[in-house]
Write a protein that holds these residues in place. Sequence first.
Motif, mmCIF file in Angstrom:
data_model
loop_
_atom_site.group_PDB
_atom_site.id
_atom_site.type_symbol
_atom_site.label_atom_id
_atom_site.label_comp_id
_atom_site.label_asym_id
_atom_site.label_seq_id
_atom_site.Cartn_x
_atom_site.Cartn_y
_atom_site.Cartn_z
ATOM 1 N N ALA A 1 -61.143 -59.406 -33.827
ATOM 2 C CA ALA A 1 -61.769 -60.600 -34.402
ATOM 3 C C ALA A 1 -62.520 -61.240 -33.254
ATOM 4 C CB ALA A 1 -60.719 -61.537 -34.982
ATOM 5 N N GLY A 2 -63.796 -60.908 -33.132
ATOM 6 C CA GLY A 2 -64.569 -61.361 -31.979
ATOM 7 C C GLY A 2 -64.499 -60.338 -30.858
ATOM 8 N N PRO A 3 -65.173 -60.646 -29.733
ATOM 9 C CA PRO A 3 -65.279 -59.673 -28.646
ATOM 10 C C PRO A 3 -63.906 -59.300 -28.084
ATOM 11 C CG PRO A 3 -66.802 -61.515 -28.327
ATOM 12 C CD PRO A 3 -65.890 -61.904 -29.446
ATOM 13 N N ALA A 4 -63.643 -57.994 -27.947
ATOM 14 C CA ALA A 4 -62.392 -57.506 -27.373
ATOM 15 C C ALA A 4 -62.735 -56.460 -26.313
ATOM 16 C CB ALA A 4 -61.506 -56.902 -28.453
ATOM 17 N N PRO A 5 -62.025 -56.452 -25.190
ATOM 18 C CA PRO A 5 -62.350 -55.511 -24.100
ATOM 19 C C PRO A 5 -62.268 -54.063 -24.561
ATOM 20 C CG PRO A 5 -60.686 -57.127 -23.403
ATOM 21 C CD PRO A 5 -60.853 -57.287 -24.880
ATOM 22 N N ILE A 6 -63.203 -53.244 -24.093
ATOM 23 C CA ILE A 6 -63.190 -51.831 -24.489
ATOM 24 C C ILE A 6 -62.737 -50.921 -23.349
ATOM 25 C CG2 ILE A 6 -64.922 -52.091 -26.301
ATOM 26 C CD1 ILE A 6 -66.954 -50.801 -24.373
ATOM 27 N N ALA A 7 -62.361 -51.496 -22.201
ATOM 28 C CA ALA A 7 -61.887 -50.674 -21.075
ATOM 29 C C ALA A 7 -60.664 -49.869 -21.519
ATOM 30 C CB ALA A 7 -61.529 -51.570 -19.890
ATOM 31 N N GLY A 8 -60.702 -48.560 -21.325
ATOM 32 C CA GLY A 8 -59.571 -47.704 -21.657
ATOM 33 C C GLY A 8 -59.473 -47.341 -23.128
ATOM 34 N N VAL A 9 -60.383 -47.856 -23.948
ATOM 35 C CA VAL A 9 -60.344 -47.562 -25.388
ATOM 36 C C VAL A 9 -60.938 -46.179 -25.650
ATOM 37 C CG1 VAL A 9 -61.338 -48.214 -27.619
ATOM 38 C CG2 VAL A 9 -60.366 -49.973 -26.117
ATOM 39 N N ALA A 10 -60.246 -45.382 -26.478
ATOM 40 C CA ALA A 10 -60.720 -44.031 -26.775
ATOM 41 C C ALA A 10 -61.586 -43.996 -28.029
ATOM 42 C CB ALA A 10 -59.525 -43.093 -26.954
ATOM 43 N N GLU A 11 -61.287 -44.901 -29.003
ATOM 44 C CA GLU A 11 -61.999 -44.841 -30.274
ATOM 45 C C GLU A 11 -62.329 -46.231 -30.804
ATOM 46 O OE1 GLU A 11 -60.316 -42.283 -33.338
ATOM 47 O OE2 GLU A 11 -60.944 -43.726 -34.858
ATOM 48 N N ALA A 12 -63.571 -46.388 -31.242
ATOM 49 C CA ALA A 12 -63.985 -47.618 -31.930
ATOM 50 C C ALA A 12 -64.359 -47.245 -33.364
ATOM 51 C CB ALA A 12 -65.170 -48.271 -31.225
ATOM 52 N N ALA A 13 -63.690 -47.882 -34.338
ATOM 53 C CA ALA A 13 -63.972 -47.611 -35.746
ATOM 54 C C ALA A 13 -64.772 -48.764 -36.333
ATOM 55 C CB ALA A 13 -62.667 -47.443 -36.521
ATOM 56 N N PHE A 14 -65.799 -48.435 -37.108
ATOM 57 C CA PHE A 14 -66.643 -49.445 -37.752
ATOM 58 C C PHE A 14 -66.337 -49.448 -39.244
ATOM 59 C CE2 PHE A 14 -69.429 -50.772 -34.305
ATOM 60 C CZ PHE A 14 -69.193 -49.788 -33.354
#
Lengths: 78, 148
Positions: A58-71
Amino acid sequence: MRLTFFGRLRDAIGADVIDCSIPANIVDSEALRTWIGQEYPALLDPNVRIALDDVLTAGPAPIAGVAEAAFLPPVSGG
Amino acid sequence: MSFLSPDPIDPVALLDVFTRAADGAGAIVSFTGVVRGEDGVELLWLDHHPHLTEQAIGEVAGEAKRRFALDALTVVHRIGSVAPGEPIVFVAAAARHRRAAFDAVDHVMDRLKTDVPLWKRETSADGTSWIEARPEDHHDRARWERKA
């Protein structure tokens, strides 16, 4: 990072998965949306939610270390 | 018990199992949603997220169980291809009294339409189109905020 798309976004993007390298200056989920949205404007819709590694943002969240972003576009179950 | 089913569901069998397990409840209410064949719809395809969809259904069911003090609740939702005339969703609630059971099923259905990551795509002779929740669905969902 792996980007995944659901519902109408599958057709708007023309794929359900894209693997891509994210530029170093993209540090949060909303910056990611803006960046990938230049290629796929359907993702700029604020009603499209983003989940990082299976956690809804909900709003900007850090993507460091994230493997997958789902839209995730607006839903239609039931 | 809540789950997603890639295979056809049998509401009669589900209700039978639920009723046996809810031994002692004073009221059991169930709802079965069926795909309508109107407007030339030939097939519905339900997209889902491999993790978030089941999690969201579990949260909806958990909230309903607490809010309506249910003895038991089950939610089964189809994913994949569903033909007109086939069940797409089954919800059953067991409670001491009927009002709680009716309200719980109504509440779960309203939340399924607006809060759970499921996406319907219709196929007809004209091609395919994605469905989104209607303003009425959000209005129905909002009724429960006012009642809370």
